[in-house]
Design a protein around this motif. Structure first.
Motif, PDB file in Angstrom:
ATOM      1  N   ARG A   1       0.841  -1.201   0.000  1.00 32.52           N
ATOM      2  CA  ARG A   1       0.000   0.000   0.000  1.00 32.52           C
ATOM      3  C   ARG A   1       0.879   1.255   0.000  1.00 32.52           C
ATOM      4  O   ARG A   1       2.022   1.226   0.447  1.00 32.52           O
ATOM      5  CB  ARG A   1      -0.910   0.007   1.232  1.00 32.52           C
ATOM      6  N   THR A   2       0.320   2.349  -0.481  1.00 27.40           N
ATOM      7  CA  THR A   2       1.060   3.618  -0.480  1.00 27.40           C
ATOM      8  C   THR A   2       0.892   4.284   0.876  1.00 27.40           C
ATOM      9  O   THR A   2      -0.043   4.002   1.632  1.00 27.40           O
ATOM     10  CB  THR A   2       0.538   4.570  -1.576  1.00 27.40           C
ATOM     11  N   TRP A   3       1.809   5.212   1.164  1.00 26.20           N
ATOM     12  CA  TRP A   3       1.723   5.959   2.421  1.00 26.20           C
ATOM     13  C   TRP A   3       0.418   6.745   2.485  1.00 26.20           C
ATOM     14  O   TRP A   3      -0.213   6.825   3.534  1.00 26.20           O
ATOM     15  CB  TRP A   3       2.919   6.894   2.587  1.00 26.20           C
ATOM     16  N   ARG A   4       0.021   7.324   1.384  1.00 28.33           N
ATOM     17  CA  ARG A   4      -1.220   8.119   1.353  1.00 28.33           C
ATOM     18  C   ARG A   4      -2.446   7.254   1.636  1.00 28.33           C
ATOM     19  O   ARG A   4      -3.349   7.663   2.351  1.00 28.33           O
ATOM     20  CB  ARG A   4      -1.378   8.838   0.007  1.00 28.33           C
ATOM     21  N   GLU A   5      -2.482   6.064   1.069  1.00 31.32           N
ATOM     22  CA  GLU A   5      -3.589   5.145   1.358  1.00 31.32           C
ATOM     23  C   GLU A   5      -3.626   4.794   2.840  1.00 31.32           C
ATOM     24  O   GLU A   5      -4.694   4.780   3.465  1.00 31.32           O
ATOM     25  CB  GLU A   5      -3.445   3.846   0.556  1.00 31.32           C
ATOM     26  N   MET A   6      -2.458   4.534   3.380  1.00 32.08           N
ATOM     27  CA  MET A   6      -2.377   4.174   4.792  1.00 32.08           C
ATOM     28  C   MET A   6      -2.772   5.351   5.684  1.00 32.08           C
ATOM     29  O   MET A   6      -3.468   5.159   6.683  1.00 32.08           O
ATOM     30  CB  MET A   6      -0.961   3.678   5.117  1.00 32.08           C
ATOM     31  N   GLU A   7      -2.355   6.553   5.296  1.00 32.44           N
ATOM     32  CA  GLU A   7      -2.710   7.742   6.069  1.00 32.44           C
ATOM     33  C   GLU A   7      -4.229   7.949   6.061  1.00 32.44           C
ATOM     34  O   GLU A   7      -4.829   8.245   7.098  1.00 32.44           O
ATOM     35  CB  GLU A   7      -2.008   8.976   5.498  1.00 32.44           C
ATOM     36  N   ALA A   8      -4.843   7.752   4.909  1.00 35.63           N
ATOM     37  CA  ALA A   8      -6.286   7.944   4.787  1.00 35.63           C
ATOM     38  C   ALA A   8      -7.064   6.948   5.647  1.00 35.63           C
ATOM     39  O   ALA A   8      -8.130   7.276   6.175  1.00 35.63           O
ATOM     40  CB  ALA A   8      -6.712   7.811   3.324  1.00 35.63           C
ATOM     41  N   ASP A   9      -6.528   5.756   5.834  1.00 39.60           N
ATOM     42  CA  ASP A   9      -7.201   4.716   6.616  1.00 39.60           C
ATOM     43  C   ASP A   9      -6.686   4.602   8.044  1.00 39.60           C
ATOM     44  O   ASP A   9      -7.083   3.700   8.776  1.00 39.60           O
ATOM     45  CB  ASP A   9      -7.020   3.354   5.937  1.00 39.60           C
ATOM     46  N   ALA A  10      -5.804   5.507   8.447  1.00 38.90           N
ATOM     47  CA  ALA A  10      -5.125   5.374   9.744  1.00 38.90           C
ATOM     48  C   ALA A  10      -6.090   5.282  10.916  1.00 38.90           C
ATOM     49  O   ALA A  10      -5.909   4.438  11.799  1.00 38.90           O
ATOM     50  CB  ALA A  10      -4.138   6.519   9.948  1.00 38.90           C
ATOM     51  N   GLN A  11      -7.104   6.126  10.973  1.00 38.82           N
ATOM     52  CA  GLN A  11      -8.034   6.114  12.100  1.00 38.82           C
ATOM     53  C   GLN A  11      -8.714   4.748  12.216  1.00 38.82           C
ATOM     54  O   GLN A  11      -8.797   4.181  13.305  1.00 38.82           O
ATOM     55  CB  GLN A  11      -9.089   7.220  11.942  1.00 38.82           C
TER      56      GLN A  11
ATOM     57  N   TYR B   1      -5.559   1.812  12.552  1.00 37.74           N
ATOM     58  CA  TYR B   1      -4.635   1.841  13.684  1.00 37.74           C
ATOM     59  C   TYR B   1      -5.248   2.417  14.950  1.00 37.74           C
ATOM     60  O   TYR B   1      -4.607   2.457  15.981  1.00 37.74           O
ATOM     61  CB  TYR B   1      -3.370   2.621  13.308  1.00 37.74           C
ATOM     62  N   GLY B   2      -6.462   2.909  14.856  1.00 39.67           N
ATOM     63  CA  GLY B   2      -7.139   3.434  16.028  1.00 39.67           C
ATOM     64  C   GLY B   2      -6.832   4.876  16.369  1.00 39.67           C
ATOM     65  O   GLY B   2      -7.423   5.435  17.278  1.00 39.67           O
ATOM     66  N   ILE B   3      -5.886   5.475  15.680  1.00 39.62           N
ATOM     67  CA  ILE B   3      -5.549   6.890  15.908  1.00 39.62           C
ATOM     68  C   ILE B   3      -5.220   7.535  14.571  1.00 39.62           C
ATOM     69  O   ILE B   3      -4.777   6.855  13.642  1.00 39.62           O
ATOM     70  CB  ILE B   3      -4.342   7.063  16.871  1.00 39.62           C
ATOM     71  N   PRO B   4      -5.429   8.839  14.458  1.00 40.97           N
ATOM     72  CA  PRO B   4      -5.030   9.495  13.204  1.00 40.97           C
ATOM     73  C   PRO B   4      -3.502   9.585  13.136  1.00 40.97           C
ATOM     74  O   PRO B   4      -2.849   9.963  14.099  1.00 40.97           O
ATOM     75  CB  PRO B   4      -5.668  10.888  13.311  1.00 40.97           C
ATOM     76  N   LEU B   5      -2.958   9.191  12.011  1.00 42.29           N
ATOM     77  CA  LEU B   5      -1.506   9.231  11.814  1.00 42.29           C
ATOM     78  C   LEU B   5      -1.191   9.914  10.497  1.00 42.29           C
ATOM     79  O   LEU B   5      -1.891   9.716   9.501  1.00 42.29           O
ATOM     80  CB  LEU B   5      -0.922   7.814  11.775  1.00 42.29           C
ATOM     81  N   THR B   6      -0.113  10.676  10.491  1.00 42.67           N
ATOM     82  CA  THR B   6       0.365  11.294   9.257  1.00 42.67           C
ATOM     83  C   THR B   6       1.308  10.320   8.567  1.00 42.67           C
ATOM     84  O   THR B   6       1.705   9.300   9.147  1.00 42.67           O
ATOM     85  CB  THR B   6       1.128  12.594   9.562  1.00 42.67           C
ATOM     86  N   VAL B   7       1.677  10.666   7.366  1.00 39.25           N
ATOM     87  CA  VAL B   7       2.667   9.852   6.650  1.00 39.25           C
ATOM     88  C   VAL B   7       3.948   9.775   7.468  1.00 39.25           C
ATOM     89  O   VAL B   7       4.553   8.705   7.602  1.00 39.25           O
ATOM     90  CB  VAL B   7       2.924  10.418   5.229  1.00 39.25           C
ATOM     91  N   GLY B   8       4.367  10.899   8.047  1.00 34.09           N
ATOM     92  CA  GLY B   8       5.579  10.914   8.879  1.00 34.09           C
ATOM     93  C   GLY B   8       5.455   9.985  10.072  1.00 34.09           C
ATOM     94  O   GLY B   8       6.400   9.262  10.413  1.00 34.09           O
ATOM     95  N   GLY B   9       4.301   9.983  10.710  1.00 37.54           N
ATOM     96  CA  GLY B   9       4.077   9.097  11.847  1.00 37.54           C
ATOM     97  C   GLY B   9       4.117   7.634  11.437  1.00 37.54           C
ATOM     98  O   GLY B   9       4.683   6.786  12.139  1.00 37.54           O
ATOM     99  N   LEU B  10       3.510   7.321  10.306  1.00 34.62           N
ATOM    100  CA  LEU B  10       3.532   5.956   9.789  1.00 34.62           C
ATOM    101  C   LEU B  10       4.954   5.511   9.454  1.00 34.62           C
ATOM    102  O   LEU B  10       5.348   4.376   9.739  1.00 34.62           O
ATOM    103  CB  LEU B  10       2.637   5.841   8.555  1.00 34.62           C
ATOM    104  N   LYS B  11       5.722   6.424   8.858  1.00 39.64           N
ATOM    105  CA  LYS B  11       7.113   6.094   8.515  1.00 39.64           C
ATOM    106  C   LYS B  11       7.942   5.840   9.770  1.00 39.64           C
ATOM    107  O   LYS B  11       8.810   4.951   9.784  1.00 39.64           O
ATOM    108  CB  LYS B  11       7.733   7.203   7.667  1.00 39.64           C
ATOM    109  N   ASN B  12       7.680   6.605  10.838  1.00 39.60           N
ATOM    110  CA  ASN B  12       8.394   6.387  12.102  1.00 39.60           C
ATOM    111  C   ASN B  12       8.064   5.018  12.688  1.00 39.60           C
ATOM    112  O   ASN B  12       8.958   4.313  13.185  1.00 39.60           O
ATOM    113  CB  ASN B  12       8.056   7.485  13.115  1.00 39.60           C
ATOM    114  N   ILE B  13       6.796   4.638  12.630  1.00 37.75           N
ATOM    115  CA  ILE B  13       6.400   3.313  13.123  1.00 37.75           C
ATOM    116  C   ILE B  13       7.093   2.230  12.307  1.00 37.75           C
ATOM    117  O   ILE B  13       7.625   1.257  12.861  1.00 37.75           O
ATOM    118  CB  ILE B  13       4.865   3.150  13.076  1.00 37.75           C
TER     119      ILE B  13
END
Length: 162
Positions: free
Chosen positions: A124-134, A137-149
């Motif tokens: 999946r792309t970072w943008r797709e993951m960011e859009a579905d983060a809530q 993953y249960g919390i809103p995450l940015t692309v930067g947050g996802l990359k850190n994880i």
């Protein structure tokens, strides 16, 4: 194990699992075919002809069994056995790779495992993951947050795999 090898194993995980499953089914099919071929040989051995009978004319199945015991195998059966050996070898290698990935994923938290599965395994792309983060993953995450994880998760995996 090198990081690029680990990355490849993660990205090929689904394909490897699918191939492993396919080989398992194919081996079961081949075993059934092999059994049918041997039984078919025995059934055909019971067919009598108008030819003069030799000393073993009344024992065609026993004669066939003795031939098998002496190492006789029809060419088709030999081909199946060679193919089956190759498939078993490939299946064993895939089992090892799948086992590594499963072990690495078990070292991660649920959120880390989800990010690794989404990004590396599912592609999946970072943008797709960011859009579905809530939802995912249960919390809103940015692309930067996802990359850190993902970075932290990969550090754990590399540490387990060294």
């Amino acid at each position: 194990m090198q990081p690029h090898e680990i990355d490849n194993m993660l990205s090929e995980y689904r394909q490897n699992k699918a191939r492993h499953g396919h080989i398992t089914l194919e081996l079961a099919r081949m075993n059934a075919e092999l059994e049918r071929a041997i039984i078919n040989d025995a059934l055909h051995a019971q067919q009598y002809s108008d030819m003069p009978h030799g000393t073993d004319a009344g024992r065609p199945v026993e004669t066939l069994v003795l031939r098998y015991m002496d190492g006789y195998l029809p060419e088709q059966v030999k081909d199946w056995m060679r193919e089956r050996t190759e498939l078993k070898r490939e299946q064993k290698a895939l089992s090892v790779v799948i086992g590594y990935v499963d072990t690495w994923l078990n070292a991660l938290s649920d959120r880390e495992r989800r990010v690794i599965a989404d990004k590396l395994i599912d592609g999946r792309t970072w943008r797709e993951m960011e859009a579905d983060a809530q939802t995912m993953y249960g919390i809103p995450l940015t692309v930067g947050g996802l990359k850190n994880i993902k970075r932290r998760a990969m550090q754990k995996i590399y540490a387990v795999a060294k």
